[in-house]
Write a protein that holds these residues in place. Structure first.
Motif, mmCIF file in Angstrom:
data_model
loop_
_atom_site.group_PDB
_atom_site.id
_atom_site.type_symbol
_atom_site.label_atom_id
_atom_site.label_comp_id
_atom_site.label_asym_id
_atom_site.label_seq_id
_atom_site.Cartn_x
_atom_site.Cartn_y
_atom_site.Cartn_z
ATOM 1 N N ILE A 80 39.726 103.637 22.031
ATOM 2 C CA ILE A 80 40.902 102.826 21.590
ATOM 3 C C ILE A 80 40.982 102.940 20.048
ATOM 4 O O ILE A 80 40.002 102.960 19.272
ATOM 5 N N TYR A 81 41.928 103.414 19.642
ATOM 6 C CA TYR A 81 42.335 103.254 18.084
ATOM 7 C C TYR A 81 43.338 102.186 17.852
ATOM 8 O O TYR A 81 44.320 101.822 18.247
ATOM 9 N N ILE A 82 42.981 101.432 16.837
ATOM 10 C CA ILE A 82 43.850 100.525 16.255
ATOM 11 C C ILE A 82 44.437 100.654 15.055
ATOM 12 O O ILE A 82 43.608 101.024 14.079
ATOM 13 N N ALA A 83 45.691 100.942 15.087
ATOM 14 C CA ALA A 83 46.390 101.173 13.658
ATOM 15 C C ALA A 83 47.161 99.762 13.247
ATOM 16 O O ALA A 83 47.904 99.493 13.867
ATOM 17 N N VAL A 84 46.970 99.729 11.988
ATOM 18 C CA VAL A 84 47.607 98.462 11.353
ATOM 19 C C VAL A 84 48.419 98.674 10.215
ATOM 20 O O VAL A 84 47.983 99.670 9.219
ATOM 21 N N ASP A 85 49.539 98.300 10.151
ATOM 22 C CA ASP A 85 50.552 98.308 8.980
ATOM 23 C C ASP A 85 50.029 97.929 7.727
ATOM 24 O O ASP A 85 49.909 96.664 7.746
ATOM 25 N N LEU A 86 49.906 98.530 6.702
ATOM 26 C CA LEU A 86 49.746 97.942 5.336
ATOM 27 C C LEU A 86 50.914 97.916 4.375
ATOM 28 O O LEU A 86 50.598 97.947 3.171
ATOM 29 N N SER A 87 52.036 98.023 4.930
ATOM 30 C CA SER A 87 53.268 98.132 3.946
ATOM 31 C C SER A 87 53.206 96.588 3.381
ATOM 32 O O SER A 87 52.602 95.580 3.651
ATOM 33 N N ASP A 106 43.026 89.007 14.532
ATOM 34 C CA ASP A 106 43.241 89.755 15.979
ATOM 35 C C ASP A 106 42.582 90.911 16.081
ATOM 36 O O ASP A 106 42.204 91.155 17.253
ATOM 37 N N ILE A 107 42.581 91.835 15.206
ATOM 38 C CA ILE A 107 41.751 92.701 14.976
ATOM 39 C C ILE A 107 40.286 92.757 15.488
ATOM 40 O O ILE A 107 39.566 93.121 16.303
ATOM 41 N N ILE A 108 39.662 91.438 14.616
ATOM 42 C CA ILE A 108 38.171 91.360 14.916
ATOM 43 C C ILE A 108 38.116 90.820 16.323
ATOM 44 O O ILE A 108 37.259 91.024 17.102
ATOM 45 N N ARG A 109 39.049 90.239 16.851
ATOM 46 C CA ARG A 109 38.828 89.512 18.066
ATOM 47 C C ARG A 109 38.873 90.653 19.243
ATOM 48 O O ARG A 109 38.256 90.477 20.111
ATOM 49 N N LEU A 110 39.811 91.548 18.832
ATOM 50 C CA LEU A 110 39.802 92.828 19.775
ATOM 51 C C LEU A 110 38.470 93.277 19.921
ATOM 52 O O LEU A 110 38.008 93.807 20.947
ATOM 53 N N ILE A 111 37.857 93.826 18.804
ATOM 54 C CA ILE A 111 36.733 94.384 18.532
ATOM 55 C C ILE A 111 35.562 93.756 19.307
ATOM 56 O O ILE A 111 34.907 94.505 20.036
ATOM 57 N N SER A 112 35.616 92.606 19.243
ATOM 58 C CA SER A 112 34.399 91.626 20.033
ATOM 59 C C SER A 112 34.692 91.671 21.336
ATOM 60 O O SER A 112 33.814 91.572 22.137
ATOM 61 N N ARG A 113 35.895 91.819 21.927
ATOM 62 C CA ARG A 113 36.078 91.997 23.559
ATOM 63 C C ARG A 113 35.759 93.229 23.983
ATOM 64 O O ARG A 113 35.757 93.197 25.149
ATOM 65 N N PHE A 114 35.723 94.227 23.313
ATOM 66 C CA PHE A 114 35.712 95.698 23.941
ATOM 67 C C PHE A 114 34.676 96.543 23.346
ATOM 68 O O PHE A 114 34.331 97.312 22.625
ATOM 69 N N GLU A 271 50.478 86.466 22.038
ATOM 70 C CA GLU A 271 49.903 87.170 23.104
ATOM 71 C C GLU A 271 48.945 88.187 22.874
ATOM 72 O O GLU A 271 48.810 89.085 23.981
ATOM 73 N N VAL A 272 47.991 87.969 22.009
ATOM 74 C CA VAL A 272 46.742 88.719 22.023
ATOM 75 C C VAL A 272 45.953 88.654 23.274
ATOM 76 O O VAL A 272 45.423 89.756 23.733
ATOM 77 N N GLY A 273 45.876 87.644 24.005
ATOM 78 C CA GLY A 273 45.072 87.522 24.959
ATOM 79 C C GLY A 273 45.835 88.292 26.069
ATOM 80 O O GLY A 273 45.121 88.979 26.889
#
Length: 323
Positions: A80-87, A106-114, A271-273
Motif C-alpha cells: 500500500i502506498y499512501i500519497a498525501v497532497d502537500l499543496s 487518518d494516515i496514522i489510523r490507516l497505518i495502525s490498521r494494516f 468515511e475512513v472506516g
C-alpha cells in the motif's frame, strides 16, 4: 513429550515446603498414636492421595505438550502506498483543525490498521517524492507522517500525474513474473481534489493494467475555506481572500478507472472506516508459506485429575485414633 515451562526454583521450593510440613504432620500423628498405643495406618492413605495431586498440579503448571502435528503457516499481505497532497490548499480549515492535520490523523489510523502489510508514504504537489519506501516499520511511518507540512515541498499547485507515475514505476520495479495475477497493490490518494496537471486517464489506464487500485480520499468541503498565511489569509491579485473547495470529480474518475473507490472526509462525515473495510476486502498476496510442528498444551488433564483427587481428599475421612 515436551514442556511449555521448565522446572524452576519456585516449583522446587514448593515441593520441599510441602514435603517438610507433611513430614512434621506425620511425626506428630505418630507421636500421638504411640501415646494411645495405636498404629495410624489410615494416615498413609491421605499421604499418598495428597502427594499424588500435588505432583499433578506441578505437572499442570509445567504444561505437558504432546500430540505433535504439521501445520502450514501462510503470511499474506498487501503493498500500500499512501500519497498525501502537500499543496497550500491543504492548510484550509474547512475541516478542523485543517485538511492536512486531519489527513495526518487518518494516515496514522490507516497505518495502525494494516500492521501485516507493507506501507509506503508519498508526498506530492506538482511533483511527487517517496517519503518512505514500502516497509513494515509502523513507528517510522508514524514519525514521517507527523512531520508532514505544506511547506515541505518547494513547488506549488497540485498534479496527480507525478503520483501515478511514481507508483507505477515503484510497483513495476518489484513486479514478479506473476504480476498480472497480483491483487494486492493499492494507492491511497489523499487530496482536496484540486488538480492542475491535466488529464490523468492515460496513467489511470496504465495502473489498471498493472492491477493497481486507487482508493481516493477527498478531504474538504464543497463550500470551501480560506487558506491561512501567517496571521491573515491568502489573497488573489484583486485583494480578495482565496477560497479553496473540495473537487471530488477528478478523484472519483481516477478511482473508478482503476476499479477502486472514492471516500470523503468533510465537516459532517468521515468515511475512513469504510476505506479501511474496502482495503481489507481485497485479497492479499501470499508472501511466505512454511510448515511448522505444532503441539498442544495438555495441562487440563493433570489439572482435572488433581481436582478430582482433592475432592476425594475432602470427602474421604480416615480415623487415625480409636478410643
Amino acid at each position: 513429550m515436551t514442556w511449555y515451562q521448565t522446572l524452576t526454583l519456585l516449583e522446587i521450593l514448593f515441593g520441599i515446603l510441602f514435603m517438610g510440613l507433611y513430614i512434621g504432620y506425620l511425626w506428630r500423628v505418630q507421636k500421638v498414636s504411640a501415646f494411645f498405643g495405636q498404629r495410624p495406618h489410615g494416615v498413609w492413605v491421605k499421604f499418598l492421595l495428597r502427594h499424588a495431586y500435588v505432583v499433578l498440579l506441578i505437572i499442570a503448571i509445567l504444561g505437558p505438550s504432546f500430540g505433535a502435528m504439521k501445520k502450514e503457516i501462510k503470511t499474506i499481505g498487501k503493498d500500500i502506498y499512501i500519497a498525501v497532497d502537500l499543496s497550500a490548499s491543504m492548510d484550509a480549515n474547512d475541516v478542523q483543525p485543517s485538511r492536512l492535520e486531519r489527513a495526518k490523523r487518518d494516515i496514522i489510523r490507516l497505518i495502525s490498521r494494516f500492521n501485516s502489510d507493507r506501507i509506503g508514504l508519498i508526498v506530492f504537489d506538482s511533483e511527487a517524492y517517496i517519503q518512505s519506501p514500502l516497509t513494515y516499520d509502523q513507528q517510522a511511518l508514524t514519525l514521517y507522517t507527523q512531520t508532514l507540512r505544506t511547506g515541505l515541498l518547494p513547488h506549488g499547485g497540485t498534479s496527480f500525474i507525478p503520483v501515478l507515475e511514481v507508483v507505477s514505476q515503484k510497483f513495476g520495479q518489484a513486479a514478479s513474473p506473476e504480476a498480472s495475477e497480483q491483487k494486492a497493490r493499492i494507492l491511497v490518494l489523499i487530496s482536496d481534489g484540486e488538480d492542475f496537471g491535466g488529464r490523468t486517464s492515460d496513467w489511470a489506464d496504465r495502473l489498471r493494467e498493472q492491477n493497481i487500485r486507487v482508493f481516493a480520499l477527498g478531504i474538504g468541503t464543497t463550500d470551501g475555506g480560506q487558506i491561512p498565511v501567517g496571521s491573515s489569509f491568502k489573497m488573489d491579485q484583486q485583494g480578495n481572500p482565496v477560497v479553496t473547495r473540495l473537487h471530488p470529480e477528478g478523484l472519483e474518475r481516477l478511482a473508478e478507472a482503476t476499479e477502486g473507490e472514492y471516500f470523503e472526509v468533510n465537516g459532517r462525515i468521515s468515511e475512513v472506516g469504510r476505506l479501511i473495510n474496502a482495503i481489507n476486502n481485497i485479497e492479499g498476496e501470499l508472501r511466505e508459506s512454511k510448515t511448522i510442528d505444532v503441539t498442544a498444551n495438555k495441562y487440563v488433564y493433570p489439572l482435572a485429575l488433581a481436582l478430582l483427587l482433592i475432592l476425594l481428599d475432602v470427602l474421604i475421612t480416615v480415623k487415625l485414633i480409636r478410643i
